[in-house]
Motif scaffolding. Sequence first.
Motif, PDB file in Angstrom:
ATOM      1  N   LEU A 125      -0.527 -29.264  35.649  1.00  0.00           N
ATOM      2  CA  LEU A 125       0.154 -28.107  36.212  1.00  0.00           C
ATOM      3  C   LEU A 125       0.329 -28.290  37.710  1.00  0.00           C
ATOM      4  N   GLY A 126       1.381 -27.737  38.252  1.00  0.00           N
ATOM      5  CA  GLY A 126       1.604 -27.813  39.692  1.00  0.00           C
ATOM      6  C   GLY A 126       2.107 -29.171  40.121  1.00  0.00           C
ATOM      7  N   ASN A 138       1.795 -33.056  41.804  1.00  0.00           N
ATOM      8  CA  ASN A 138       0.941 -34.233  41.839  1.00  0.00           C
ATOM      9  C   ASN A 138       0.760 -34.608  43.306  1.00  0.00           C
ATOM     10  N   HIS A 139      -0.481 -34.602  43.774  1.00  0.00           N
ATOM     11  CA  HIS A 139      -0.776 -34.857  45.185  1.00  0.00           C
ATOM     12  C   HIS A 139      -1.203 -36.304  45.438  1.00  0.00           C
ATOM     13  N   ALA A 140      -0.883 -37.208  44.516  1.00  0.00           N
ATOM     14  CA  ALA A 140      -1.297 -38.607  44.642  1.00  0.00           C
ATOM     15  C   ALA A 140      -0.747 -39.256  45.909  1.00  0.00           C
ATOM     16  N   TRP A 141       0.416 -38.859  46.350  1.00  0.00           N
ATOM     17  CA  TRP A 141       1.015 -39.449  47.551  1.00  0.00           C
ATOM     18  C   TRP A 141       0.415 -38.868  48.819  1.00  0.00           C
ATOM     19  N   HIS A 142      -0.233 -37.694  48.721  1.00  0.00           N
ATOM     20  CA  HIS A 142      -0.686 -36.983  49.917  1.00  0.00           C
ATOM     21  C   HIS A 142      -2.184 -37.086  50.163  1.00  0.00           C
ATOM     22  N   ILE A 143      -2.968 -37.350  49.133  1.00  0.00           N
ATOM     23  CA  ILE A 143      -4.423 -37.424  49.273  1.00  0.00           C
ATOM     24  C   ILE A 143      -4.845 -38.882  49.116  1.00  0.00           C
ATOM     25  N   PRO A 144      -5.419 -39.472  50.165  1.00  0.00           N
ATOM     26  CA  PRO A 144      -5.819 -40.883  50.074  1.00  0.00           C
ATOM     27  C   PRO A 144      -6.929 -41.098  49.044  1.00  0.00           C
ATOM     28  N   ARG A 168     -10.488 -38.662  47.186  1.00  0.00           N
ATOM     29  CA  ARG A 168     -10.365 -38.142  45.815  1.00  0.00           C
ATOM     30  C   ARG A 168     -11.695 -38.258  45.076  1.00  0.00           C
ATOM     31  N   ARG A 169     -11.845 -37.436  44.036  1.00  0.00           N
ATOM     32  CA  ARG A 169     -13.002 -37.517  43.139  1.00  0.00           C
ATOM     33  C   ARG A 169     -12.503 -37.893  41.755  1.00  0.00           C
ATOM     34  N   LYS A 198      -4.919 -33.532  41.655  1.00  0.00           N
ATOM     35  CA  LYS A 198      -4.746 -32.097  41.872  1.00  0.00           C
ATOM     36  C   LYS A 198      -5.017 -31.766  43.331  1.00  0.00           C
ATOM     37  N   ALA A 199      -4.626 -30.575  43.765  1.00  0.00           N
ATOM     38  CA  ALA A 199      -4.714 -30.185  45.167  1.00  0.00           C
ATOM     39  C   ALA A 199      -6.136 -30.269  45.723  1.00  0.00           C
ATOM     40  N   ALA A 200      -7.147 -30.020  44.898  1.00  0.00           N
ATOM     41  CA  ALA A 200      -8.535 -30.064  45.359  1.00  0.00           C
ATOM     42  C   ALA A 200      -9.092 -31.492  45.345  1.00  0.00           C
TER      43      ALA A 200
END
Length: 66
Positions: free
Chosen positions: A39-40, A42-48, A52-53, A17-19
Amino acid sequence: MKTQETPTETPAFDWVKAAGQWHLSDPGKPGTRCGAPMLGNNHAWHIPANDRRKCPRCWGTGPDRL
């Protein structure tokens, strides 16, 4: 003589998620392993991975592990 095939597991994919909350989702399922809605975007490609938590329920690291 027939050889017995072992079933292959399809690995879960990351849903971030974005956070930065890092969930896991199994292919063909409508949500994450912990039940969080997907929802929204998937930020898996953008957040290393190191930013992440991991969700304790999806990753099996908390008291509510699956």
